[in-house]
Motif scaffolding. Structure first.
Motif, mmCIF file in Angstrom:
data_model
loop_
_atom_site.group_PDB
_atom_site.id
_atom_site.type_symbol
_atom_site.label_atom_id
_atom_site.label_comp_id
_atom_site.label_asym_id
_atom_site.label_seq_id
_atom_site.Cartn_x
_atom_site.Cartn_y
_atom_site.Cartn_z
ATOM 1 N N ASP A 43 0.830 -1.203 0.000
ATOM 2 C CA ASP A 43 0.000 0.000 0.000
ATOM 3 C C ASP A 43 0.865 1.254 0.000
ATOM 4 N N ASP A 44 1.913 1.268 0.826
ATOM 5 C CA ASP A 44 2.817 2.418 0.884
ATOM 6 C C ASP A 44 3.489 2.648 -0.463
ATOM 7 N N MET A 45 3.921 1.556 -1.089
ATOM 8 C CA MET A 45 4.576 1.672 -2.398
ATOM 9 C C MET A 45 3.605 2.238 -3.430
ATOM 10 N N LYS A 46 2.357 1.774 -3.390
ATOM 11 C CA LYS A 46 1.344 2.248 -4.333
ATOM 12 C C LYS A 46 1.080 3.741 -4.137
ATOM 13 N N LYS A 47 0.970 4.166 -2.884
ATOM 14 C CA LYS A 47 0.729 5.582 -2.594
ATOM 15 C C LYS A 47 1.891 6.447 -3.085
ATOM 16 N N GLU A 48 3.116 5.988 -2.847
ATOM 17 C CA GLU A 48 4.280 6.739 -3.298
ATOM 18 C C GLU A 48 4.317 6.832 -4.820
#
Length: 101
Positions: A43-48
């Motif tokens: 999720d963090d990677m997707k947001k970034e």
């Protein structure tokens, strides 16, 4: 596969060649459990990635409008420039006309 141990996560990151996953694992390991949440990491990677895409899109849009503005000023098309400022359809037509973007 939600909770993985740090070593498994690092192996996955190396095999995938994914520096962002390594970064997410590093951020999460501070909890002291020796594990990380794979779902949160993804999720963090997707947001970034989305944020980078938004920033890149804004920059591209600004560059395109700056180029269009320069051309319209050069050609003395002040009325078209005024219309383009407030009307997306007019901008798109002018982008096509001048082959911008």
């Amino acid at each position: 596969y939600g909770e993985l141990d740090e070593e498994t996560g690092r192996v996955m990151a190396v095999l995938l060649g994914d520096k962002e996953l390594e970064h997410c694992i590093e951020e999460q390991k501070e909890d002291g459990k020796g594990t990380f949440n794979m779902c949160k990491a993804l999720d963090d990677m997707k947001k970034e990635a989305m944020q980078r895409g938004i920033e890149q899109g804004k920059a591209t849009g600004e560059d395109s409008f700056a180029q269009l503005t320069g051309i319209l000023l050069r050609d003395g098309r002040m009325e078209d420039l005024q219309h383009a400022i407030g009307n997306r359809t007019v901008r798109q037509e002018l982008y096509r006309e001048y082959r911008i973007g």
